[in-house]
Scaffold this active site. Structure first.
Site, PDB file in Angstrom:
ATOM      1  N   ASP A  45     -21.771   4.545-121.075  1.00 55.42           N
ATOM      2  CA  ASP A  45     -22.909   3.398-120.653  1.00 55.42           C
ATOM      3  C   ASP A  45     -22.423   4.943-119.507  1.00 55.42           C
ATOM      4  O   ASP A  45     -20.934   4.593-118.719  1.00 55.42           O
ATOM      5  CB  ASP A  45     -22.736   2.537-120.130  1.00 55.42           C
ATOM      6  CG  ASP A  45     -23.292   1.378-119.220  1.00 55.42           C
ATOM      7  OD1 ASP A  45     -24.569   1.264-119.413  1.00 55.42           O
ATOM      8  OD2 ASP A  45     -22.766   1.367-118.065  1.00 55.42           O
ATOM      9  N   TYR A  50     -22.557   8.065-110.945  1.00 55.58           N
ATOM     10  CA  TYR A  50     -20.747   7.788-111.378  1.00 55.58           C
ATOM     11  C   TYR A  50     -19.998   9.739-111.535  1.00 55.58           C
ATOM     12  O   TYR A  50     -19.690   9.941-111.814  1.00 55.58           O
ATOM     13  CB  TYR A  50     -20.380   7.443-112.811  1.00 55.58           C
ATOM     14  CG  TYR A  50     -20.937   5.783-113.505  1.00 55.58           C
ATOM     15  CD1 TYR A  50     -20.998   5.627-111.925  1.00 55.58           C
ATOM     16  CD2 TYR A  50     -21.342   5.528-114.301  1.00 55.58           C
ATOM     17  CE1 TYR A  50     -21.547   3.806-112.163  1.00 55.58           C
ATOM     18  CE2 TYR A  50     -21.213   4.725-114.683  1.00 55.58           C
ATOM     19  CZ  TYR A  50     -21.499   3.634-113.712  1.00 55.58           C
ATOM     20  OH  TYR A  50     -21.961   2.189-113.875  1.00 55.58           O
ATOM     21  N   LYS A  75     -28.432   5.420-115.048  1.00 54.24           N
ATOM     22  CA  LYS A  75     -28.781   4.861-114.243  1.00 54.24           C
ATOM     23  C   LYS A  75     -29.824   5.210-112.812  1.00 54.24           C
ATOM     24  O   LYS A  75     -29.294   6.365-112.750  1.00 54.24           O
ATOM     25  CB  LYS A  75     -27.873   4.090-113.616  1.00 54.24           C
ATOM     26  CG  LYS A  75     -27.353   2.645-115.016  1.00 54.24           C
ATOM     27  CD  LYS A  75     -26.417   2.207-114.390  1.00 54.24           C
ATOM     28  CE  LYS A  75     -25.233   1.348-115.704  1.00 54.24           C
ATOM     29  NZ  LYS A  75     -24.185   2.488-115.882  1.00 54.24           N
ATOM     30  N   HIS A 108     -30.307   1.161-111.625  1.00 53.85           N
ATOM     31  CA  HIS A 108     -29.393   0.616-110.904  1.00 53.85           C
ATOM     32  C   HIS A 108     -28.845  -0.708-110.127  1.00 53.85           C
ATOM     33  O   HIS A 108     -28.075  -1.578-110.278  1.00 53.85           O
ATOM     34  CB  HIS A 108     -28.174   1.714-110.215  1.00 53.85           C
ATOM     35  CG  HIS A 108     -26.812   1.606-110.741  1.00 53.85           C
ATOM     36  ND1 HIS A 108     -26.081   3.160-110.960  1.00 53.85           N
ATOM     37  CD2 HIS A 108     -26.414   0.900-111.592  1.00 53.85           C
ATOM     38  CE1 HIS A 108     -25.084   2.499-111.039  1.00 53.85           C
ATOM     39  NE2 HIS A 108     -24.860   1.389-111.054  1.00 53.85           N
TER      40      HIS A 108
HETATM   41  P1  NDP Z   1     -13.822  -3.219-116.990  1.00 58.00           P
HETATM   42  O1  NDP Z   1     -13.835  -5.013-116.957  1.00 58.00           O
HETATM   43  O2  NDP Z   1     -14.346  -2.372-118.192  1.00 58.00           O
HETATM   44  O3  NDP Z   1     -11.814  -3.041-116.697  1.00 58.00           O
HETATM   45  C1  NDP Z   1     -11.583  -1.292-117.008  1.00 58.00           C
HETATM   46  C2  NDP Z   1     -10.246  -1.534-116.781  1.00 58.00           C
HETATM   47  O4  NDP Z   1      -9.895  -2.446-116.878  1.00 58.00           O
HETATM   48  C3  NDP Z   1      -9.880  -0.374-115.939  1.00 58.00           C
HETATM   49  O5  NDP Z   1      -8.857  -0.382-114.741  1.00 58.00           O
HETATM   50  C4  NDP Z   1      -9.149  -0.207-116.557  1.00 58.00           C
HETATM   51  O6  NDP Z   1      -7.629   0.998-116.353  1.00 58.00           O
HETATM   52  C5  NDP Z   1      -8.323  -0.982-117.300  1.00 58.00           C
HETATM   53  N1  NDP Z   1      -8.348  -1.765-118.569  1.00 58.00           N
HETATM   54  C6  NDP Z   1      -9.538  -1.256-119.952  1.00 58.00           C
HETATM   55  N2  NDP Z   1      -8.725  -1.760-121.260  1.00 58.00           N
HETATM   56  C7  NDP Z   1      -7.810  -2.252-120.938  1.00 58.00           C
HETATM   57  C8  NDP Z   1      -6.707  -2.916-122.215  1.00 58.00           C
HETATM   58  N3  NDP Z   1      -7.113  -3.194-123.267  1.00 58.00           N
HETATM   59  N4  NDP Z   1      -5.978  -3.754-120.886  1.00 58.00           N
HETATM   60  C9  NDP Z   1      -5.778  -3.500-119.998  1.00 58.00           C
HETATM   61  N5  NDP Z   1      -6.310  -2.978-118.974  1.00 58.00           N
HETATM   62  C10 NDP Z   1      -7.159  -1.974-119.771  1.00 58.00           C
HETATM   63  O7  NDP Z   1     -14.415  -2.666-115.360  1.00 58.00           O
HETATM   64  P2  NDP Z   1     -15.883  -1.872-114.833  1.00 58.00           P
HETATM   65  O8  NDP Z   1     -16.386  -2.036-113.662  1.00 58.00           O
HETATM   66  O9  NDP Z   1     -15.026  -0.167-115.420  1.00 58.00           O
HETATM   67  O10 NDP Z   1     -17.310  -1.892-116.183  1.00 58.00           O
HETATM   68  C11 NDP Z   1     -16.828  -1.393-117.169  1.00 58.00           C
HETATM   69  C12 NDP Z   1     -18.632  -0.544-117.820  1.00 58.00           C
HETATM   70  O11 NDP Z   1     -19.458  -2.096-117.322  1.00 58.00           O
HETATM   71  C13 NDP Z   1     -18.414   0.527-116.098  1.00 58.00           C
HETATM   72  O12 NDP Z   1     -17.765   1.497-116.940  1.00 58.00           O
HETATM   73  C14 NDP Z   1     -19.722   0.594-115.874  1.00 58.00           C
HETATM   74  O13 NDP Z   1     -20.035   1.812-116.808  1.00 58.00           O
HETATM   75  C15 NDP Z   1     -20.622  -0.757-115.674  1.00 58.00           C
HETATM   76  N6  NDP Z   1     -21.206  -1.188-114.336  1.00 58.00           N
HETATM   77  C16 NDP Z   1     -21.694  -1.160-114.027  1.00 58.00           C
HETATM   78  C17 NDP Z   1     -22.493  -1.247-113.162  1.00 58.00           C
HETATM   79  C18 NDP Z   1     -23.635  -1.470-112.882  1.00 58.00           C
HETATM   80  O14 NDP Z   1     -23.698  -1.582-111.014  1.00 58.00           O
HETATM   81  N7  NDP Z   1     -24.667  -1.568-113.173  1.00 58.00           N
HETATM   82  C19 NDP Z   1     -21.151  -1.484-112.091  1.00 58.00           C
HETATM   83  C20 NDP Z   1     -19.208  -1.844-112.468  1.00 58.00           C
HETATM   84  C21 NDP Z   1     -19.141  -1.336-113.727  1.00 58.00           C
HETATM   85  P3  NDP Z   1      -7.674   1.999-116.858  1.00 58.00           P
HETATM   86  O15 NDP Z   1      -8.476   2.753-117.569  1.00 58.00           O
HETATM   87  O16 NDP Z   1      -6.185   2.665-116.636  1.00 58.00           O
HETATM   88  O17 NDP Z   1      -6.976   1.910-118.864  1.00 58.00           O
END
Ligand code: NDP
Length: 282
Positions: A45, A50, A75, A108
């Site tokens: 995704d 991004y 998006k 988006h």
């Molecule tokens: P997430 O809920 O996926 O959380 C990501 C965070 O959690 C990062 O800081 C990561 O740290 C940490 N993390 C991931 N896995 C673990 C784990 N197993 N244990 C502990 N910490 C963990 O947040 P996102 O906002 O990234 O959402 C996911 C996806 O949704 C995005 O990447 C995007 O593709 C989509 N999205 C879409 C939006 C929209 O408006 N349409 C808005 C926001 C997100 P680290 O990377 O340091 O490991």
């Protein structure tokens, strides 16, 4: 273990678990996606916003996978809602990815306070992209019930998905219920609330009992609720951990315990789509 697929209202199928790349720096994206593909993910995704579509395409090609083996979502960015701008943006996304189609293309954000409140002509342009084969499926993101009702009244195509903020602290019930009543699959963004839900005291005993991490417990809850998820991580061990969701099942009482964490609107972490009006500078 095989990732289940969800059939969308246009007859296509999407892997229920994918890998999100929001806030993955462009220079690190190919590496992170390569780790994800090696771990078994086949759904990525991304978004024009991004800035890292190029790295996604590079990693898929470097993995030696056929294009058809990987489900790719991108998006339409907020500055490109007018039809001609949207057409250029669609072409730009394909150029950056280096592929001639995306599996799923989303508006988006609805941006109801911009463009004289017109997201309908934007959606009709998305219908063109599907007809032309640039996007196999089309959907929306961050659409509220009123926005979906307007598309239903004024356009021909029901969105295949609605990608919305959804996690234990913000379960977004009204939108998720509208989606499910109208054949729209719900994709849950920020499925672990960007990490903020993981220290919740309700999760530690579950993690202990199932021999899983709090993140795996929460992601499994999404899977059992029927949502599509794509957790983001740049940490290889977490990327692998987040993929290991299909060798256990939460008991109904444990699903209910996570349901009970909902804080309603107070649990929202990101912007409210009714007022969000961010347009990136060129
Ligand atoms: P997430 O809920 O996926 O959380 C990501 C965070 O959690 C990062 O800081 C990561 O740290 C940490 N993390 C991931 N896995 C673990 C784990 N197993 N244990 C502990 N910490 C963990 O947040 P996102 O906002 O990234 O959402 C996911 C996806 O949704 C995005 O990447 C995007 O593709 C989509 N999205 C879409 C939006 C929209 O408006 N349409 C808005 C926001 C997100 P680290 O990377 O340091 O490991």
């Amino acid at each position: 273990m095989a990732v289940p697929t969800i059939e969308l209202n246009d007859g296509t199928a999407i892997p229920q678990l994918g890998f999100g790349v929001f806030q993955v720096p462009p220079a690190e994206t190919a590496e992170a996606v390569s780790v994800a593909l090696a771990a078994g993910y086949r759904h990525i995704d991304t978004a024009e916003m991004y800035g890292n579509e190029r790295g996604v395409g590079e990693a898929v090609r470097a993995a030696g996978l056929d294009r058809g083996d990987v489900y790719i979502t991108s998006k339409l960015n907020n500055g490109f809602h007018r039809p001609d701008d949207a057409r250029r943006a669609m072409a730009g996304t394909l150029e950056e990815l280096g592929f001639d189609y995306v599996d799923l293309f989303l508006i988006h954000w609805p941006l109801p306070t911009l463009y004289d409140g017109d997201f309908v002509s934007t959606w009709q342009t998305m219908e063109e992209f599907k007809a032309a084969g640039h996007a196999r499926s089309i959907g929306v993101s961050n659409f509220q019930v009123a926005h979906l009702e307007r598309l239903a009244a004024e356009t021909e195509t029901v969105p295949a998905v609605n990608q919305i903020e959804l996690h234990p602290y913000f379960q977004n019930h009204d939108v998720a219920a509208y989606d499910s009543a109208h054949g729209i699959a719900t994709e849950a963004w920020a499925p672990i609330a960007q990490g903020k839900v993981l220290d919740d005291p309700a999760l530690a005993p579950l993690a202990e009992r199932y021999g899983k991490s709090p993140a795996q417990i929460v992601l499994r809850w999404h899977i059992q609720r029927g949502y599509i998820v794509f957790p983001k991580s740049v940490t290889p061990a977490r990327i692998k951990e987040n993929f290991e969701l299909f060798d256990f099942e939460l008991e109904p009482d444990d699903v209910a315990a996570i349901d009970a964490l909902d804080r309603g609107e107070a649990g929202r972490n990101g912007p409210n789509p009714d007022v969000f009006d961010y347009v990136p500078a060129d």
